[in-house]
Structure formats: C-alpha cells, structure tokens
Design a protein around this motif. Structure first.
Motif, PDB file in Angstrom:
ATOM      1  N   LYS A 116       0.846  -1.201   0.000  1.00  0.00           N
ATOM      2  CA  LYS A 116       0.000   0.000   0.000  1.00  0.00           C
ATOM      3  C   LYS A 116       0.877   1.245   0.000  1.00  0.00           C
ATOM      4  O   LYS A 116       2.042   1.215   0.391  1.00  0.00           O
ATOM      5  N   GLY A 117       0.284   2.353  -0.426  1.00  0.00           N
ATOM      6  CA  GLY A 117       1.021   3.611  -0.486  1.00  0.00           C
ATOM      7  C   GLY A 117       1.571   4.048   0.852  1.00  0.00           C
ATOM      8  O   GLY A 117       2.685   4.558   0.936  1.00  0.00           O
ATOM      9  N   TYR A 118       0.798   3.845   1.914  1.00  0.00           N
ATOM     10  CA  TYR A 118       1.280   4.267   3.229  1.00  0.00           C
ATOM     11  C   TYR A 118       2.444   3.389   3.690  1.00  0.00           C
ATOM     12  O   TYR A 118       3.312   3.850   4.404  1.00  0.00           O
ATOM     13  N   ASN A 119       2.491   2.119   3.271  1.00  0.00           N
ATOM     14  CA  ASN A 119       3.648   1.256   3.587  1.00  0.00           C
ATOM     15  C   ASN A 119       4.905   1.810   2.940  1.00  0.00           C
ATOM     16  O   ASN A 119       5.961   1.917   3.578  1.00  0.00           O
ATOM     17  N   LYS A 120       4.799   2.158   1.671  1.00  0.00           N
ATOM     18  CA  LYS A 120       5.951   2.688   0.943  1.00  0.00           C
ATOM     19  C   LYS A 120       6.410   4.014   1.540  1.00  0.00           C
ATOM     20  O   LYS A 120       7.606   4.281   1.644  1.00  0.00           O
ATOM     21  N   ARG A 121       5.444   4.828   1.943  1.00  0.00           N
ATOM     22  CA  ARG A 121       5.778   6.126   2.530  1.00  0.00           C
ATOM     23  C   ARG A 121       6.495   5.933   3.865  1.00  0.00           C
ATOM     24  O   ARG A 121       7.470   6.638   4.155  1.00  0.00           O
ATOM     25  N   LEU A 122       6.029   5.000   4.676  1.00  0.00           N
ATOM     26  CA  LEU A 122       6.685   4.733   5.950  1.00  0.00           C
ATOM     27  C   LEU A 122       8.114   4.262   5.720  1.00  0.00           C
ATOM     28  O   LEU A 122       9.048   4.726   6.388  1.00  0.00           O
ATOM     29  N   GLN A 123       8.326   3.379   4.774  1.00  0.00           N
ATOM     30  CA  GLN A 123       9.678   2.904   4.472  1.00  0.00           C
ATOM     31  C   GLN A 123      10.567   4.050   4.006  1.00  0.00           C
ATOM     32  O   GLN A 123      11.738   4.113   4.371  1.00  0.00           O
ATOM     33  N   SER A 124      10.024   4.950   3.236  1.00  0.00           N
ATOM     34  CA  SER A 124      10.785   6.105   2.778  1.00  0.00           C
ATOM     35  C   SER A 124      11.201   6.987   3.960  1.00  0.00           C
ATOM     36  O   SER A 124      12.345   7.456   4.020  1.00  0.00           O
ATOM     37  N   LEU A 125      10.286   7.199   4.895  1.00  0.00           N
ATOM     38  CA  LEU A 125      10.616   7.989   6.081  1.00  0.00           C
ATOM     39  C   LEU A 125      11.694   7.294   6.914  1.00  0.00           C
ATOM     40  O   LEU A 125      12.607   7.955   7.419  1.00  0.00           O
ATOM     41  N   GLN A 126      11.611   5.981   7.032  1.00  0.00           N
ATOM     42  CA  GLN A 126      12.623   5.239   7.788  1.00  0.00           C
ATOM     43  C   GLN A 126      14.001   5.383   7.142  1.00  0.00           C
ATOM     44  O   GLN A 126      15.009   5.462   7.845  1.00  0.00           O
ATOM     45  N   GLN A 127      14.049   5.384   5.829  1.00  0.00           N
ATOM     46  CA  GLN A 127      15.326   5.528   5.131  1.00  0.00           C
ATOM     47  C   GLN A 127      15.885   6.938   5.263  1.00  0.00           C
ATOM     48  O   GLN A 127      17.090   7.132   5.363  1.00  0.00           O
ATOM     49  N   LYS A 128      14.997   7.915   5.303  1.00  0.00           N
ATOM     50  CA  LYS A 128      15.421   9.315   5.351  1.00  0.00           C
ATOM     51  C   LYS A 128      15.823   9.762   6.761  1.00  0.00           C
ATOM     52  O   LYS A 128      16.725  10.585   6.911  1.00  0.00           O
ATOM     53  N   TYR A 129      15.155   9.222   7.784  1.00  0.00           N
ATOM     54  CA  TYR A 129      15.374   9.689   9.157  1.00  0.00           C
ATOM     55  C   TYR A 129      15.822   8.531  10.050  1.00  0.00           C
ATOM     56  O   TYR A 129      15.051   7.616  10.320  1.00  0.00           O
ATOM     57  N   ASN A 130      17.043   8.623  10.539  1.00  0.00           N
ATOM     58  CA  ASN A 130      17.541   7.557  11.416  1.00  0.00           C
ATOM     59  C   ASN A 130      17.043   7.706  12.849  1.00  0.00           C
ATOM     60  O   ASN A 130      17.313   6.851  13.686  1.00  0.00           O
ATOM     61  N   ASN A 131      16.312   8.770  13.141  1.00  0.00           N
ATOM     62  CA  ASN A 131      15.756   8.970  14.483  1.00  0.00           C
ATOM     63  C   ASN A 131      14.279   8.543  14.549  1.00  0.00           C
ATOM     64  O   ASN A 131      13.562   8.903  15.473  1.00  0.00           O
ATOM     65  N   LEU A 132      13.841   7.760  13.569  1.00  0.00           N
ATOM     66  CA  LEU A 132      12.484   7.227  13.535  1.00  0.00           C
ATOM     67  C   LEU A 132      12.534   5.724  13.765  1.00  0.00           C
ATOM     68  O   LEU A 132      13.249   5.009  13.060  1.00  0.00           O
ATOM     69  N   SER A 133      11.778   5.264  14.756  1.00  0.00           N
ATOM     70  CA  SER A 133      11.651   3.834  15.034  1.00  0.00           C
ATOM     71  C   SER A 133      10.198   3.428  14.825  1.00  0.00           C
ATOM     72  O   SER A 133       9.275   4.183  15.142  1.00  0.00           O
ATOM     73  N   VAL A 134      10.011   2.228  14.305  1.00  0.00           N
ATOM     74  CA  VAL A 134       8.672   1.698  14.084  1.00  0.00           C
ATOM     75  C   VAL A 134       8.525   0.442  14.940  1.00  0.00           C
ATOM     76  O   VAL A 134       9.341  -0.476  14.844  1.00  0.00           O
ATOM     77  N   LEU A 135       7.498   0.456  15.779  1.00  0.00           N
ATOM     78  CA  LEU A 135       7.287  -0.616  16.741  1.00  0.00           C
ATOM     79  C   LEU A 135       5.914  -1.246  16.556  1.00  0.00           C
ATOM     80  O   LEU A 135       4.964  -0.569  16.165  1.00  0.00           O
ATOM     81  N   VAL A 136       5.838  -2.527  16.892  1.00  0.00           N
ATOM     82  CA  VAL A 136       4.593  -3.285  16.791  1.00  0.00           C
ATOM     83  C   VAL A 136       4.308  -3.945  18.134  1.00  0.00           C
ATOM     84  O   VAL A 136       5.226  -4.457  18.788  1.00  0.00           O
ATOM     85  N   CYS A 137       3.057  -3.958  18.514  1.00  0.00           N
ATOM     86  CA  CYS A 137       2.618  -4.614  19.733  1.00  0.00           C
ATOM     87  C   CYS A 137       2.691  -6.130  19.562  1.00  0.00           C
ATOM     88  O   CYS A 137       2.018  -6.708  18.701  1.00  0.00           O
ATOM     89  N   GLY A 138       3.511  -6.779  20.389  1.00  0.00           N
ATOM     90  CA  GLY A 138       3.650  -8.227  20.325  1.00  0.00           C
ATOM     91  C   GLY A 138       2.369  -8.956  20.677  1.00  0.00           C
ATOM     92  O   GLY A 138       2.070 -10.014  20.111  1.00  0.00           O
ATOM     93  N   GLU A 139       1.592  -8.392  21.581  1.00  0.00           N
ATOM     94  CA  GLU A 139       0.312  -9.018  21.953  1.00  0.00           C
ATOM     95  C   GLU A 139      -0.653  -9.012  20.774  1.00  0.00           C
ATOM     96  O   GLU A 139      -1.374  -9.985  20.549  1.00  0.00           O
ATOM     97  N   ALA A 140      -0.672  -7.931  20.021  1.00  0.00           N
ATOM     98  CA  ALA A 140      -1.547  -7.859  18.838  1.00  0.00           C
ATOM     99  C   ALA A 140      -1.108  -8.879  17.791  1.00  0.00           C
ATOM    100  O   ALA A 140      -1.949  -9.525  17.157  1.00  0.00           O
ATOM    101  N   LEU A 141       0.195  -9.032  17.615  1.00  0.00           N
ATOM    102  CA  LEU A 141       0.698 -10.029  16.666  1.00  0.00           C
ATOM    103  C   LEU A 141       0.259 -11.438  17.067  1.00  0.00           C
ATOM    104  O   LEU A 141      -0.209 -12.218  16.234  1.00  0.00           O
ATOM    105  N   LYS A 142       0.407 -11.755  18.342  1.00  0.00           N
ATOM    106  CA  LYS A 142      -0.013 -13.070  18.834  1.00  0.00           C
ATOM    107  C   LYS A 142      -1.504 -13.293  18.623  1.00  0.00           C
ATOM    108  O   LYS A 142      -1.931 -14.380  18.233  1.00  0.00           O
ATOM    109  N   ARG A 143      -2.283 -12.265  18.900  1.00  0.00           N
ATOM    110  CA  ARG A 143      -3.740 -12.355  18.745  1.00  0.00           C
ATOM    111  C   ARG A 143      -4.122 -12.644  17.296  1.00  0.00           C
ATOM    112  O   ARG A 143      -4.962 -13.501  17.017  1.00  0.00           O
ATOM    113  N   ILE A 144      -3.475 -11.959  16.361  1.00  0.00           N
ATOM    114  CA  ILE A 144      -3.767 -12.186  14.939  1.00  0.00           C
ATOM    115  C   ILE A 144      -3.365 -13.594  14.533  1.00  0.00           C
ATOM    116  O   ILE A 144      -4.099 -14.279  13.822  1.00  0.00           O
TER     117      ILE A 144
END
Length: 114
Positions: free
Chosen positions: A52-80
C-alpha cells in the motif's frame, strides 16, 4: 511517540503526515528528537508489507530519518496469529515490543510525549 490503532488509510496517512512534519522540523533545528510510531490492533496494517502507499511512505521515512523507530505490539501479533491463523509479513526495520501499553507507560515514565 505516535500511536496508530486503525487501518483507515486516511488516518494512517495523517499519522505519517504528523511524523514527517515533526521529523522535518527537528532536522532543521538544533533540537534533538527521537520518534517512535507504535502500531497495534488494526494499526498493524501500517507495518504489514502489503504494498500500500502508506507502507511505501513509511519505508521512505525510515530511510530518510535515522531517528524514527517503528514498533509493533507483540500481543496484537499473537492475537492475529491465534485468531486468523497467519503470520504477518512486517516491513523491514520494524521492531516488536511486548505490548503497546507497556511501551507507552515505559516511554511516559522516561519523559516522552504521547
């Protein structure tokens, strides 16, 4: 810290707009910023590699800014995994934390803004 818990594409783009504005503002100043985007619940759509477009945009921001971290809730992953019987293909450079609420509390106790 920015928290996303919806799969609504408009809301996901708003989170990315806010993140980008913060990152740009601090990149052009002498002030320091460390920014985390924390995804849980339906917000996992932001960090699931689905092209999706927002996925690509997030990846672009991660490449541009080294002070950006992306985190995922482990409990939500387990639930899914438990309810849908599938493992999500997360975007590169996405880190899993034990739970969203634990991460929020931890950061707020350390003086972070939420």
């Amino acid at each position: 810290m920015l928290h996303v818990s919806t799969a609504n594409p408009n809301r996901l783009n708003i989170v990315l707009n806010e993140a980008e504005a913060l990152l740009e503002e601090y990149a052009n100043s002498s002030r320091q910023l460390e920014l985390e985007i924390l995804a849980n619940s339906e917000g996992l759509a932001l960090v699931t590699n689905n092209g999706k477009g927002y996925n690509k945009r997030l990846q672009s921001l991660q490449q541009k800014y080294n002070n950006l971290s992306v985190l995922v809730c482990g409990e939500a992953l387990k639930r899914i995994q438990r309810t849908q019987g599938k493992k999500l293909n997360l975007l590169p450079n996405t880190n899993v934390v034990s739970s969203a609420i634990n991460q929020i509390v931890k950061r707020q106790q350390s003086g972070w803004s939420y």
